[in-house]
Write a protein that holds these residues in place. Structure first.
Motif, short mmCIF file in Angstrom:
data_model
loop_
_atom_site.label_atom_id
_atom_site.label_comp_id
_atom_site.label_asym_id
_atom_site.label_seq_id
_atom_site.Cartn_x
_atom_site.Cartn_y
_atom_site.Cartn_z
N ASN A 226 0.82 -1.22 0.00
CA ASN A 226 0.00 0.00 0.00
C ASN A 226 0.85 1.27 0.00
N GLY A 227 2.18 1.11 0.04
CA GLY A 227 3.05 2.28 -0.02
C GLY A 227 3.17 3.04 1.28
N ASP A 228 2.58 2.51 2.37
CA ASP A 228 2.65 3.23 3.64
C ASP A 228 4.04 3.17 4.27
N TYR A 229 4.82 2.20 3.83
CA TYR A 229 6.10 1.99 4.50
C TYR A 229 7.20 1.80 3.47
N ALA A 230 8.33 2.44 3.67
CA ALA A 230 9.52 2.22 2.85
C ALA A 230 10.72 2.43 3.73
N ASP A 234 18.67 -1.81 6.45
CA ASP A 234 19.41 -1.65 7.70
C ASP A 234 18.58 -1.05 8.82
N VAL A 235 17.41 -0.51 8.47
CA VAL A 235 16.55 0.02 9.53
C VAL A 235 15.14 -0.55 9.46
N THR A 236 14.92 -1.51 8.56
CA THR A 236 13.58 -2.06 8.43
C THR A 236 13.20 -2.84 9.70
N VAL A 237 12.08 -2.48 10.26
CA VAL A 237 11.58 -3.23 11.42
C VAL A 237 10.39 -4.06 10.98
N PHE A 238 10.16 -5.15 11.68
CA PHE A 238 9.02 -6.02 11.32
C PHE A 238 8.49 -6.69 12.57
#
Lengths: 581, 581
Positions: A226-230, A234-238
């Motif tokens: 949905n494009g809400d997150y990019a 190295d900083v991607t959280v899940f």
């Protein structure tokens, strides 16, 4: 410009084995030429493109009321010592001494210089905010240069630095800069995604990359559908889903095992889920400390996240003999449990746990002894991490946080960055203050913003090309029109054609159109066409005996197949109409 | 640009004891700021001026069909070794190593880089001539920086390099470049004299300096009254009139003397003319060789001329104990006669004679023994120079050659140079060739051309200022108009004035006039006027309650006393008319 007078040399091949399309096309098209690895000449036609890119950036920066200036290229090392960046930049920093033994840094970015300049003057809250920027050469002593202009050791950067009275005011600027940069890249023909990213050695608390999606890019990043997150990997959280966390804790036991040293070997032997196994990765950092990174068995470690938690610059994997001799443990059987009990006296070991270990109970894994595993390992009870946090590597399919959907991995070229710096520099550099309305001296709240010009040029070519060559976007094409005279009968262009083309050439110039006129006498038509495709100017105009018979020129738009015959008398009108669109 | 938003900080004093007016005014006016000695920030308003200077240079260079490009800033040291410039540049060259131990030079000029680029491609006589140039940072590790931007360690230079098929073609270019540069400097508000000069470490056979006459300049040069001759002191030649050259040679005799060690002591003791005495000056060069420079007693030695004859980089005077121990001679009694008979075995001594020694006979001077002089010394018979040539220092009143009149000494600032390079670089750098019409490979015949941007800016201020501040020439002024709002009653500008001034400000901007609008609320009128004078924008427009009563603004041209009241409705017309002239 007449081709015959222009220092423009195209070629059918490139010397290096350039895997990147932009490197290949920019070299073959005579835009750039390598001096030594990672250091480039910008030839006249390449310089034109670079200047146009810079002019667009300047236009948008000035429109936003930012102020261009320049700093010296040699930065006094003293300043970098004030901010401790001599220690945090690793090997990328180049240093030089003058004849009086004064040391300088060849700047990679210029935060210290701008702060040092600003603190020379008294500033009041009334002067704030201000945003100073420069175009200036930057140096990075990269281990490996690659992809032509994509990763180089020397390049022009537009770097800007903003000074604010507080966080609130900075946040307005940060938002504005996202817009300014997006507009710049749009004008440059680039679609960018704005991804949260790692701040490297810049400092500060958060920052964003402007990324152009491209398979050849070095930046791995994640987006949601949905494009809400990019965000950069190295900083991607899940979301780390809860496993058997609430299961009753069982007693810790040692068991004799016959297994190999991989995670899969553990799963196979114990017939337990991978996620229940504890993964141990042992590093040594640049300070000579051992770092034991532990994480849930189904996840992997992201080294950049780890580096930030331990505040170090670089890591390498520990070697088997180090594990044995210094830690009295065993590769394949490392465990956080009691590992500190047997340490060699001079050894420093830091245990860093990923927070995923809070999602499981009764984990299993090594015991620091060969062929003995521990069962029912539980955090806090059996081992106590020195540091806990997020050190997990994101992967496609993982859940983003807050229900934003699944992560999707992409690759791209990082063309710009914006950084919150906060008080990082103004606290470290004495005197970086302003007088607030209450009469008190306060440190500046800062941000910084960068665009790599050469890399942007490469990204444009990565996006805008076909198998024949470059297709320059309108605003940055080196010339608007590529004029060709050909003679089907023989190489030498006859005087009648010459005269006509010269007239058209001068007419176009008189009307402020940048024209490259291929007037070469000794070059076959096929070669001229191939060069026109390679160089990538939007409009190709061919004049030959055949077209002249009809008082016409032949116009082809680069990237399109259609060829149009246009009356010479209508040429100017045609171009003005088309170049505007 | 509104003053209140602009990073523009004026001051009434400067920290350093700047002896040069330009350093003082540029710092006080907020144009530049020193980072460390000889390295400068160009603040936003100073950057505007620098950009305007560069734009004018670019316009004229492009009009002459020269082609702008860029080279890397780090030059591979290997290239400088090819031309031996690592040995001839002395200490000024800064070197740096990267992490792979590859060595680089921070370029002072870029001949090697351009030749290295050009030789990467095949060139034919049809491609010639071409002239490539760049604006790029240059580095000089000067022993002493001085005079603000007049002598610095880092600066932007416009450097250009032309490639020709032969000397004849080059000479056309050289002549053209004199015109191009003269036009550039004229547009920049500078009257330049073109003086023959020394080529320093550039190489080649001849070159010229563009000099702006100024008492603060570092270049000493000579002209003749009629303007036929102009040359830097290091290459100024003059008539050495014949003295007693044809007198009959008398026998060489030794005489016991009681005299001091100066030339005057010799004249007094022997009661003979100064010109008949032989002057001996002993140096040691950078290669550890002793250099005995001998010249007619009434003349002095020019060390640069001497350096060229002996092909060395630097000289120092020999010390008394060296003269005694190594040369077995005596300070004050040195003589070229038989000095080589007693040399220490490891000593190398080169005798360099000025050609003025051919204008006298029966000279007198020391004997290499204390208190013994030689009488009737004659060249060839009594001593044999290793090298003969012109090493004489020119002085005001000497006769120029060919009856051009008397030499007149001047001081000035060297703002540009043009150099014949000939085959100097193309012979030393393998592959710097083109294919001539006869099918043969031939070396390029070259020239190079430079303008120091910062020094040019300083020279402009040295020439265009008064006791109150700078008076910028029209084409390079940072802004065309300096708009001031004042309120005689109180500091705060009232809303009525603000509204009117804002309207005028926007009107002027809409008509493409660069305006600096001093909208500061907390600054007294006197200070605003002083700043306007200091900053030096050509037109100052003042709006106050008083002028508004008459629907007028008050206009004053910087550098003139007259103040004019102009109706607001006529302002634009007035400015357009006046700014054009």
């Amino acid at each position: 410009m007449k081709f015959s007078n222009y220092f423009l040399k195209t070629s059918k091949t490139t010397a290096g084995d350039d895997k990147s399309v932009s490197a290949k096309l920019l070299k073959q098209g005579g835009f750039i030429s390598e001096s030594v690895a990672g250091r480039y000449y910008f030839l006249p036609i390449g310089h034109r493109v670079q200047q146009k890119i810079m002019a667009i950036i300047k236009e948008e920066m000035d429109a936003a009321e930012y102020q261009e200036m320049t700093t010296p290229i040699l930065h006094p090392l003293e300043l970098w010592k004030e901010t401790n960046r001599t220690n945090t930049t690793g090997f990328e920093l180049m240093k030089i001494k003058d004849r009086r033994d004064v040391e300088f840094v060849l700047g990679g970015t210029a935060e210290e210089m701008f702060v040092d300049l600003v603190r020379q003057y008294k500033s009041s809250y009334r002067d704030l905010p201000f945003h100073l920027y420069q175009f200036s050469p930057k140096f990075r002593d990269e281990l490996r240069a690659r992809g032509g202009l994509l990763r180089v050791r020397e390049f022009i950067m537009k770097d800007g630095y903003s000074f604010h009275k507080d966080e609130e005011d900075f946040k307005i600027e940060y938002k504005k800069m996202k817009k300014v940069y997006s507009k710049i890249f749009k004008r440059l023909g680039l679609k960018t995604e704005i991804a949260e990213s790692d701040n490297g050695y810049i400092g500060g608390e958060y920052c964003h990359e402007f990324i152009v999606e491209s398979d050849f890019g070095e930046s791995k990043y994640f987006v949601t559908k949905n494009g809400d997150y990019a965000s950069h990997e190295d900083v991607t959280v899940f979301q780390k889903e809860i496993k058997n966390k609430d299961e009753k804790q069982k007693p810790l036991v040692e068991v004799q095992v016959e297994r190999g040293v991989t995670m899969e070997d553990g799963v196979k032997f114990h017939k337990l889920p991978l996620w229940q196994q504890i993964k141990d990765v042992l590093f040594m950092d640049n300070n000579g400390r051992f770092i034991l990174a532990i994480i849930r068995g189904d996840l992997d470690v992201n080294e950049t996240k780890l580096l930030h938690l331990i505040k170090a610059v670089s890591l390498r994997h520990a070697r088997d003999e180090e594990i044995r001799e210094k830690l009295r443990s065993e590769a394949g059987f490392i465990s956080p449990v009691k590992i500190k009990n047997n340490l060699d006296k001079n050894v420093e070991l830091i245990i860093v746990a990923d927070d995923s270990l809070r999602t499981i109970a009764n984990g299993y894994g090594g015991s620091n002894k060969k062929n003995i595993d521990l069962m029912n390992i539980n955090i806090d009870r059996d081992y106590q991490p020195d540091i806990e946090g997020d050190i997990a590597l994101a992967k496609t399919g993982y859940d983003a946080q807050n229900g934003m959907g699944k992560l999707i991995e992409k690759r791209g070229i990082e063309v710009g960055n914006i950084f919150q710096l906060g008080y990082h520099y103004s606290n470290l550099m004495k005197g970086a203050t302003f007088v607030d309305s209450d009469g008190k001296e306060k440190p500046f709240y800062m941000g910084c913003y960068g665009i790599g010009i050469g890399r942007t040029m490469a990204a444009i070519v990565e996006i805008h090309h076909d198998e024949k060559g470059i297709i320059w976007p309108r605003e940055i094409t080196p010339f608007a029109v590529h004029l060709l005279s050909i003679n089907s009968q023989q190489l030498t262009i006859n005087n009648k054609i010459k005269k006509e083309v010269n007239k058209i050439y001068k007419d176009l110039q008189k009307n402020n159109l940048d024209v490259l006129y291929d007037d070469r006498n000794d070059v076959r038509p096929g070669e001229k066409f191939a060069d026109a495709d390679l160089i990538g100017i939007p409009y190709r105009i061919v004049i030959s005996e055949k077209t002249l018979e009809q008082n016409c020129v032949e116009i082809k738009k680069r990237g399109e197949e259609k060829v149009e015959l246009v009356k010479i008398e209508n040429l100017l009108q045609f171009l003005e109409l088309n170049l505007k669109n």
